[in-house]
Design a protein around this motif. Structure first.
Motif, PDB file in Angstrom:
ATOM      1  N   ASP A 197       0.854  -1.189   0.000  1.00 51.06           N
ATOM      2  CA  ASP A 197       0.000   0.000   0.000  1.00 51.06           C
ATOM      3  C   ASP A 197       0.889   1.239   0.000  1.00 51.06           C
ATOM      4  O   ASP A 197       1.638   1.482   0.958  1.00 51.06           O
ATOM      5  CB  ASP A 197      -0.895  -0.025   1.237  1.00 51.06           C
ATOM      6  N   ALA A 198       0.815   2.038  -1.046  1.00 49.96           N
ATOM      7  CA  ALA A 198       1.699   3.194  -1.191  1.00 49.96           C
ATOM      8  C   ALA A 198       1.541   4.176  -0.039  1.00 49.96           C
ATOM      9  O   ALA A 198       2.530   4.779   0.417  1.00 49.96           O
ATOM     10  CB  ALA A 198       1.422   3.901  -2.522  1.00 49.96           C
ATOM     11  N   GLY A 199       0.330   4.348   0.455  1.00 50.24           N
ATOM     12  CA  GLY A 199       0.110   5.272   1.556  1.00 50.24           C
ATOM     13  C   GLY A 199       0.772   4.803   2.843  1.00 50.24           C
ATOM     14  O   GLY A 199       1.330   5.610   3.602  1.00 50.24           O
ATOM     15  N   VAL A 200       0.708   3.503   3.099  1.00 47.88           N
ATOM     16  CA  VAL A 200       1.336   2.937   4.289  1.00 47.88           C
ATOM     17  C   VAL A 200       2.857   3.066   4.196  1.00 47.88           C
ATOM     18  O   VAL A 200       3.529   3.426   5.169  1.00 47.88           O
ATOM     19  CB  VAL A 200       0.924   1.460   4.463  1.00 47.88           C
ATOM     20  N   LYS A 243       4.527   5.297   2.509  1.00 50.69           N
ATOM     21  CA  LYS A 243       4.857   6.714   2.679  1.00 50.69           C
ATOM     22  C   LYS A 243       4.854   7.104   4.153  1.00 50.69           C
ATOM     23  O   LYS A 243       5.731   7.845   4.620  1.00 50.69           O
ATOM     24  CB  LYS A 243       3.862   7.581   1.906  1.00 50.69           C
ATOM     25  N   ALA A 244       3.878   6.588   4.898  1.00 50.73           N
ATOM     26  CA  ALA A 244       3.829   6.857   6.335  1.00 50.73           C
ATOM     27  C   ALA A 244       5.054   6.274   7.034  1.00 50.73           C
ATOM     28  O   ALA A 244       5.614   6.895   7.952  1.00 50.73           O
ATOM     29  CB  ALA A 244       2.557   6.273   6.933  1.00 50.73           C
ATOM     30  N   ASN A 269       9.708  -2.337  -1.886  1.00 50.38           N
ATOM     31  CA  ASN A 269       9.324  -1.107  -1.199  1.00 50.38           C
ATOM     32  C   ASN A 269      10.191  -0.876   0.035  1.00 50.38           C
ATOM     33  O   ASN A 269      10.613   0.259   0.311  1.00 50.38           O
ATOM     34  CB  ASN A 269       7.851  -1.160  -0.790  1.00 50.38           C
TER      35      ASN A 269
END
Length: 294
Positions: free
Chosen positions: A77-80, A82-83, A125
């Motif tokens: 998950d790109a948002g995770v 990034k966090a 990632n």
């Protein structure tokens, strides 16, 4: 060995500024010259005051942490991801601001028991996130070390060989391994051989017993461990780590499955660990000197 350290969780769950400062005092009282803290959130702790106290006691600070699932850089998950990258960047800055030299731990995944194998996308990632964090750490003058842990605490790096492959793929010269005798005892067929494999890529080292309690009360062969450290000319920090439900906070107790009191009185434990580690180092040096004689 550069400095001999102790994890703050021997002294306290670390919930308040006063608890961390008392942990510094007790570490100094036992003769340790490094203390390892969990992630120091700047909004919760006075980092300047903490750093000033550490310097006054001639104690170096290291910080280790594990990522939460909501900031898992091995997620797809790109948002995770990034966090997670933001959390790692903040952690580097906190180490810098407190005057610390090292950020380690499970920085490449969540600190949890996973229910599936890591995906190739997730692994990539994580590699990319650590490469970015390494650049930030290098600029901040903070060593970045990745702790290789057992299968129940991450699904990404469980062996030294996996760790070496991972850091090579980051393309960074500022990432090293953080190895731990407790985890190695579970995952490595030959922990001493794994240390020799790590060689100069070993950047930080945890000494802990197989039962998380008193050194010498478990099954780890520390003679082989200290012989291997001599063989690779390891000259960086060594930190004693021991957890007991008598001290460790609930979140870490759950993550590390600390279901019982491995000890209840921390001062004798800390004094014993320092004596034990220094004794094993001296014994290894004497063995080497004896074997070197014609």
């Amino acid at each position: 060995m550069k400095r001999l350290g102790i994890h703050s969780f021997v002294w306290t769950g670390g919930g308040t500024q006063d608890e961390l400062e008392r942990a510094l005092d007790r570490s100094a009282e036992c003769g340790y010259r490094l203390i390892e803290f969990a992630y120091l959130r700047p909004e919760k702790f006075d980092l300047d005051r903490l750093g000033e106290k550490a310097r006054s006691l001639d104690i170096e600070i290291a910080v280790t942490m594990g990522l939460p699932l909501a900031a898992d850089v091995s997620s797809t998950d790109a948002g995770v991801v990034k966090a997670g990258e933001a959390l790692l960047a903040d952690a580097v800055k906190a180490v810098r601001d407190v005057g610390g030299k090292t950020l380690g731990g499970i920085l490449y995944s969540a600190h949890t028991k996973y229910g599936a194998m890591p995906t190739e996308r997730g692994r990539q990632n994580a590699i990319e996130a650590i490469a970015k964090t390494a650049d930030i750490a290098k600029d901040a003058g903070v060593d970045l070390v990745l702790e290789v842990v057992n299968r129940f605490e991450s699904n990404v790096l469980n062996t030294t060989a996996q760790g070496l492959d991972f850091i090579e793929k980051t393309g960074s010269d500022h990432v090293r391994l953080h190895l731990d005798t407790f985890h190695m005892n579970i995952e490595e067929a030959n922990p001493a051989a794994a240390l020799r494999l790590a060689g100069d890529k070993l950047g930080y080292f945890h000494i802990g017993e197989s039962n998380r309690g008193y050194l010498g009360d478990g099954v780890i062969d520390f003679e082989l461990i200290f012989d291997a450290l001599l063989d690779i000319d390891y000259a960086r920090n060594i930190t004693f780590e021991s957890f007991s439900s008598a001290v460790v906070d609930e979140a870490l107790s759950l993550a590390c499955a600390i279901w019982r009191d491995t000890w209840t009185d921390n001062m004798p434990l800390a004094r014993h660990a320092k004596t034990f580690i220094e004794l094993k180092q001296d014994e290894a040096k004497r063995r080497r000197a004896t074997n070197a004689r014609p």
